[in-house]
Scaffold this motif. Structure first.
Motif, PDB file in Angstrom:
ATOM      1  N   GLU A   1      16.695  89.178 -21.707  1.00 29.69           N
ATOM      2  CA  GLU A   1      16.995  87.940 -21.612  1.00 29.69           C
ATOM      3  C   GLU A   1      18.938  88.422 -20.707  1.00 29.69           C
ATOM      4  N   SER A   2      19.355  89.352 -21.306  1.00 30.84           N
ATOM      5  CA  SER A   2      20.509  89.278 -21.133  1.00 30.84           C
ATOM      6  C   SER A   2      20.443  90.770 -19.313  1.00 30.84           C
TER       7      SER A   2
ATOM      8  N   GLU B   1      20.352  88.672 -16.672  1.00 26.88           N
ATOM      9  CA  GLU B   1      21.039  87.310 -16.047  1.00 26.88           C
ATOM     10  C   GLU B   1      22.078  88.115 -15.216  1.00 26.88           C
TER      11      GLU B   1
ATOM     12  N   LYS C   1      16.139  89.776 -26.776  1.00 28.24           N
ATOM     13  CA  LYS C   1      17.823  88.619 -26.109  1.00 28.24           C
ATOM     14  C   LYS C   1      18.148  90.242 -25.123  1.00 28.24           C
TER      15      LYS C   1
END
Length: 329
Positions: free
Chosen positions: A278-279, A282, A275
């Motif tokens: 993934e963050s 972004e 996560k």
């Protein structure tokens, strides 16, 4: 040869045949023997026995024997016992033996014992001359855990009154064995049993083990006493092995639970890292959108890069100091 001679020969042959059949069917010699012995019995009674399919000698000979012994036995009693499938001669012998030994044994009781399948003559002889029954080695465990084996000799005498319906030798042996086991089991230690083996015989004899049996126990003697295994130590060893296996099983269960928990934690950490990655992926897109929309200036972006570089430098310095400290140790 004339016809008269032939007729005489035929008459003689017929007479011989008739006499042979007569003496075969009618036990004349047996009747004569009974009369010579003083036994009053009719020849027609003997013929009646033949008609009733009774072998006369099986009744008359025991009757003569009983009369000579002074017994009051009737022909009908002996014949009825024979027809019932009993052994007349054995019953009469038992009656004679009982009368000589001054043992009360009526004919009806002797016949009942014989029809019950027991040897009535042997029972009378056992009443006069007691029998010794030897038990196998019977093992008992004292309170200290030591196994003690004992062999007993049981002196018994037949009980005429309880021969019909009474238990046999197997019951006597089983009851004595039970008494030996309970006596050894109630002893504080095996040494007491070895020091006083007569304690077993006294205790067992006082329990009245012959009740309901066809015998009367006269004495119980301990013939041999031997030491067996240390049952207490064996049981403790088995219990320790069982406790060890239980502990190992519980430890394996805890280890399996710890491994499962560790794997679960690793999975959660990997999920959190995914996560985070993934963050982080972004972040550049968000900054690009902020630059395009004017929400983030160029100077703000440069300050952010400087902060990242400073953070990376600090991480490198801290790792180098940690490596130096580990080398010193």
């Amino acid at each position: 040869m004339t016809s008269s001679s032939i007729a005489i020969i035929l008459i003689v042959i017929a007479a011989v045949i008739v006499l042979a059949v007569f003496f075969t069917f009618v036990p004349v010699m047996l009747w004569i023997s009974a009369l010579a012995a003083g036994v009053r019995i009719s020849i027609f009674t003997l013929v009646g026995m033949r008609l009733r399919r009774v072998i006369p000698s099986r009744v008359v000979n025991p009757l003569i024997k009983a009369h000579k012994a002074g017994l009051n036995v009737k022909t009908n009693q002996l014949e009825s016992h024979y027809l019932a499938g009993g052994n007349v001669d054995r019953v009469v012998n038992a009656l004679i033996a009982a009368e000589r030994a001054n043992i009360e044994l009526p004919f009806e009781r002797g016949a009942a014992i014989d029809l019950a399948g027991r040897d009535v003559l042997e029972a009378v002889q056992m009443s006069v001359n007691p029998k010794v029954i030897e038990t196998p080695f019977i093992a008992g465990v004292a309170m200290d855990g030591i196994e003690v084996k004992a062999k007993a000799r049981i002196t018994v005498r037949a009980n005429i009154e309880r021969l019909v319906g009474g238990a046999g030798e197997e019951t006597i042996i089983a009851r004595v064995g039970e008494g030996i086991v309970s006596t050894i089991g109630s002893s504080d230690n095996h040494k007491k049993v070895l020091e006083n083996p007569d304690m077993i015989s006294r205790t067992v004899l006082s329990k009245g083990l012959d009740s309901g049996t066809a015998f009367e126990i006269l004495s119980i003697d301990i013939a041999d006493v031997d030491i067996g295994k240390n049952i207490g130590a064996i049981l403790q060893t088995d219990q320790a092995d069982a406790d060890k296996k239980i502990a190992q099983a519980k430890a394996e269960e805890r280890r399996a639970m710890a491994v499962a928990l560790e794997q679960e934690m690793v999975a959660r950490v990997q999920e959190m890292r995914a996560k985070v990655v993934e963050s982080e992926a972004e972040v550049p897109l968000a900054m690009a959108d902020a630059l395009k929309s004017g929400n983030l200036g160029v100077m703000d972006y440069m300050n952010f890069q400087n902060i990242n570089a400073d953070t990376d430098m600090r991480d490198s310095i801290s790792k180098m100091s940690d490596q130096k400290d580990s080398k010193k140790d």
